[in-house]
Design a protein around this motif. Sequence first.
Motif, mmCIF file in Angstrom:
data_model
loop_
_atom_site.group_PDB
_atom_site.id
_atom_site.type_symbol
_atom_site.label_atom_id
_atom_site.label_comp_id
_atom_site.label_asym_id
_atom_site.label_seq_id
_atom_site.Cartn_x
_atom_site.Cartn_y
_atom_site.Cartn_z
ATOM 1 N N VAL A 1 1.041 -1.253 -0.057
ATOM 2 C CA VAL A 1 0.177 0.025 0.211
ATOM 3 C C VAL A 1 0.894 1.218 0.174
ATOM 4 C CG1 VAL A 1 -1.614 1.283 1.355
ATOM 5 C CG2 VAL A 1 -2.054 -1.183 1.383
ATOM 6 N N ILE A 2 1.977 1.248 0.828
ATOM 7 C CA ILE A 2 2.856 2.378 0.955
ATOM 8 C C ILE A 2 3.687 2.437 -0.376
ATOM 9 C CG2 ILE A 2 4.758 3.210 2.163
ATOM 10 C CD1 ILE A 2 3.687 1.911 4.662
ATOM 11 N N THR A 3 4.369 1.564 -0.997
ATOM 12 C CA THR A 3 5.188 1.732 -2.183
ATOM 13 C C THR A 3 4.215 1.738 -3.353
ATOM 14 O OG1 THR A 3 5.479 -0.568 -2.161
ATOM 15 C CG2 THR A 3 7.104 0.917 -1.110
ATOM 16 N N ALA A 4 3.290 1.091 -3.627
ATOM 17 C CA ALA A 4 2.376 1.117 -4.763
ATOM 18 C C ALA A 4 1.000 1.092 -4.403
ATOM 19 C CB ALA A 4 2.771 -0.170 -5.497
ATOM 20 N N PRO A 5 0.508 2.220 -3.966
ATOM 21 C CA PRO A 5 -0.930 2.447 -3.612
ATOM 22 C C PRO A 5 -1.882 2.639 -5.357
ATOM 23 C CG PRO A 5 0.196 4.586 -3.417
ATOM 24 C CD PRO A 5 1.326 3.506 -3.546
ATOM 25 N N ARG A 6 -2.783 1.636 -4.946
ATOM 26 C CA ARG A 6 -3.739 1.354 -6.499
ATOM 27 C C ARG A 6 -4.497 2.533 -6.653
ATOM 28 N NH1 ARG A 6 -6.485 -3.067 -4.817
ATOM 29 N NH2 ARG A 6 -5.320 -3.198 -2.788
ATOM 30 N N HIS A 7 -4.720 3.490 -5.602
ATOM 31 C CA HIS A 7 -5.961 4.367 -5.670
ATOM 32 C C HIS A 7 -5.381 5.725 -5.502
ATOM 33 C CE1 HIS A 7 -9.634 1.672 -5.671
ATOM 34 N NE2 HIS A 7 -8.657 1.011 -5.075
ATOM 35 N N GLU A 8 -5.755 6.613 -6.508
ATOM 36 C CA GLU A 8 -5.298 7.910 -6.407
ATOM 37 C C GLU A 8 -5.408 8.741 -5.030
ATOM 38 O OE1 GLU A 8 -6.887 10.231 -9.740
ATOM 39 O OE2 GLU A 8 -6.161 11.991 -8.549
ATOM 40 N N ARG A 9 -6.626 8.459 -4.400
ATOM 41 C CA ARG A 9 -6.786 8.985 -3.172
ATOM 42 C C ARG A 9 -5.837 8.487 -2.023
ATOM 43 N NH1 ARG A 9 -12.965 8.623 -1.008
ATOM 44 N NH2 ARG A 9 -13.100 6.986 -2.461
ATOM 45 N N THR A 10 -5.272 7.229 -2.301
ATOM 46 C CA THR A 10 -4.425 6.912 -1.169
ATOM 47 C C THR A 10 -2.940 7.495 -1.500
ATOM 48 O OG1 THR A 10 -5.455 4.620 -1.670
ATOM 49 C CG2 THR A 10 -3.590 4.692 -0.238
ATOM 50 N N GLN A 11 -2.715 7.501 -2.885
ATOM 51 C CA GLN A 11 -1.264 8.015 -3.199
ATOM 52 C C GLN A 11 -1.302 9.515 -2.761
ATOM 53 O OE1 GLN A 11 -1.239 8.148 -7.467
ATOM 54 N NE2 GLN A 11 -1.132 5.913 -7.436
ATOM 55 N N THR A 12 -2.312 10.475 -3.049
ATOM 56 C CA THR A 12 -2.358 11.718 -2.702
ATOM 57 C C THR A 12 -2.227 11.843 -0.939
ATOM 58 O OG1 THR A 12 -4.126 12.212 -4.332
ATOM 59 C CG2 THR A 12 -3.807 13.900 -2.600
ATOM 60 N N PHE A 13 -2.964 11.090 -0.420
ATOM 61 C CA PHE A 13 -2.842 11.085 1.405
ATOM 62 C C PHE A 13 -1.389 10.709 1.476
ATOM 63 C CE2 PHE A 13 -2.758 9.207 5.432
ATOM 64 C CZ PHE A 13 -3.543 9.996 6.140
ATOM 65 N N LEU A 14 -0.863 9.639 0.819
ATOM 66 C CA LEU A 14 0.499 9.091 1.361
ATOM 67 C C LEU A 14 1.548 10.323 1.047
ATOM 68 C CD1 LEU A 14 0.300 5.424 0.189
ATOM 69 C CD2 LEU A 14 0.546 6.190 2.580
ATOM 70 N N SER A 15 1.351 10.886 -0.171
ATOM 71 C CA SER A 15 2.285 11.985 -0.318
ATOM 72 C C SER A 15 2.178 13.088 0.662
ATOM 73 C CB SER A 15 1.866 12.447 -1.597
ATOM 74 O OG SER A 15 0.765 13.463 -1.685
ATOM 75 N N LYS A 16 1.260 13.183 1.604
ATOM 76 C CA LYS A 16 1.278 14.142 2.750
ATOM 77 C C LYS A 16 1.918 13.675 3.958
ATOM 78 C CE LYS A 16 -2.894 16.293 0.828
ATOM 79 N NZ LYS A 16 -4.605 16.167 0.939
ATOM 80 N N VAL A 17 1.740 12.431 4.066
ATOM 81 C CA VAL A 17 2.184 11.684 5.414
ATOM 82 C C VAL A 17 3.709 11.396 5.413
ATOM 83 C CG1 VAL A 17 -0.048 11.401 6.628
ATOM 84 C CG2 VAL A 17 1.150 9.847 5.067
ATOM 85 N N LEU A 18 4.057 10.941 4.300
ATOM 86 C CA LEU A 18 5.409 10.128 4.183
ATOM 87 C C LEU A 18 6.569 11.182 4.067
ATOM 88 C CD1 LEU A 18 4.870 7.207 1.552
ATOM 89 C CD2 LEU A 18 5.399 7.263 4.135
#
Length: 262
Positions: free
Chosen positions: A245-262
């Motif tokens: 999930v962290i390295t290859a999120p499948r959904h755009e919403r996940t990607q957007t969120f992770l880009s803020k917390v990582l």
Amino acid sequence: MSTEQPAGTELPMVKAEQVCKSFGRHQVLRGINLEVMPREVMCIIGPSGSGKSTFLRCINHLDKVSAGRLWVDGDLVGYREHGGKLHELRESEVARRRRDIGMVFQRFNLFPHRTAAENVMEAPMTVRRDSRSDAREQAGELLERVGLGDKLDHYPAELSGGQQQRVAIARALAMRPKLMLFDEPTSALDPELVGDVLAVMRQLAEDGMTMIVVTHEMGFAREAGDSLVFMDDGVVVETGKPRDVITAPRHERTQTFLSKVL
Ligand SMILES: Nc1ncnc2c1ncn2[C@@H]1O[C@H](COP(=O)(O)OP(=O)(O)OP(=O)(O)O)[C@@H](O)[C@H]1O
Ligand SMILES: [Mg+2]
């Protein structure tokens, strides 16, 4: 509709089926489906207001689900089945079942006028009717386990935030729960105190405790988590192995969120 789960395979410790929760007209949970197996550590991430705390509160029936079903260790939360019908549990029964679930909050909520040991002894003595000496002995062991063996007689005000949170974890463990829920246990702590609390949680995970952890500590999620759930707007958007999930999120919403917390 049957409330039984199929026999044979290992039962999930937590199973949510289309769980919905509304406050008035505000629908906060909009059909949560997930399963947590015994000894699994599930981490939940997601934006503020996405329903993470509400979902945890539904699991131990501090909030009542509006629709859908939730089981803990095979028991339907808040209900029992009798003669093919569902009956709402009495408050005493709800409280009895809730004892099997340890909960640790962002704010530790320790009794300020009681020492670390007395905080841990409270529930075993009042609820389980343990003797004072048994409760004290257990408190000593638990506080030792969270690295506070030398702080038994300290009051919360004499402890750091991280130490207080570890007392809160020991207190939750004192009722020998089969499931532990953590709601952002480190987010109120100074950064240098976070590590000790996460280390205790890692040890708990290694000891085989089933845990659901709402956290934005992605290092913890990656290393200690068996699964990672991304929630947004009251639904599970994505779930998988933390690393995936962290390295290859499948959904755009996940990607957007992770880009803020990582
Ligand atoms: N008791 C309540 N009454 C009314 N609305 C509530 C209640 N509890 C929660 N809510 C609303 O439900 C929504 C989800 O809240 P919740 O606390 O579950 O979110 P969260 O994902 O834990 O957010 P955060 O990351 O900020 O802790 C919010 O809009 C909140 O205002
Ligand atoms: Mg919350």
